[in-house]
Design an enzyme around this catalytic site. Structure first.
Site, PDB file in Angstrom:
ATOM      1  N   HIS A  96      -3.658   1.586   5.117  1.00  0.00           N
ATOM      2  CA  HIS A  96      -3.324   2.761   4.774  1.00  0.00           C
ATOM      3  C   HIS A  96      -3.651   4.230   5.823  1.00  0.00           C
ATOM      4  CE1 HIS A  96      -4.283   1.358   0.518  1.00  0.00           C
ATOM      5  NE2 HIS A  96      -3.596   2.017   0.421  1.00  0.00           N
ATOM      6  N   LYS A 111       0.862  -1.075  -0.177  1.00  0.00           N
ATOM      7  CA  LYS A 111       0.199  -0.049   0.005  1.00  0.00           C
ATOM      8  C   LYS A 111       0.897   1.455  -0.084  1.00  0.00           C
ATOM      9  CE  LYS A 111      -3.913  -1.898   1.895  1.00  0.00           C
ATOM     10  NZ  LYS A 111      -4.773  -2.945   3.202  1.00  0.00           N
TER      11      LYS A 111
END
Length: 118
Positions: A46, A20
């Site tokens: 995230h 990510k």
């Protein structure tokens, strides 16, 4: 603040794998903003990437906001990075901006992006 901002690396990503990433706008008092890319395999979410980045920047008197996220596929042996996907919490980053940042950091790589995929 401008000096602190200039010391913030534009790109910090893992050297290999799929992980990510977040696109973060960094600000210093009275200084222009700068967008940076952070991507690491240790991050489950995230938000983990953004929170750690925000903590590091705060130590230098800088503030930041998350502009969105996605995923990176980094294949150093093939000199390729592919930018795609989105963050459920922050939305999709502007992959075109991310790609330009990566091209500056990895000028000899083939760097592509797509809005498809997760």
């Amino acid at each position: 603040a401008g000096e602190a901002l200039s010391r913030v690396p534009d790109v910090q990503i893992d050297g290999d794998g799929v992980f990510k990433y977040v696109l973060v706008r960094v600000r210093g008092a009275g200084a222009p903003a700068k967008d940076v890319v952070r991507g690491h395999g240790w991050a489950e979410y995230h938000a983990d990437l953004f929170e750690r980045t925000a903590e590091e920047l705060a130590r230098h008197g800088l503030s930041c906001e998350c502009l969105g996220g996605g995923r990176l596929s980094h294949q150093p042996e093939e000199r390729k990075i592919h930018v795609y996907g989105y963050s459920v919490g922050f939305g999709r980053a502007d992959h075109a901006v991310t790609t330009e940042k990566l091209k500056a950091e990895y000028p000899d790589y083939e760097i592509t992006w797509a809005d498809e995929g997760y």
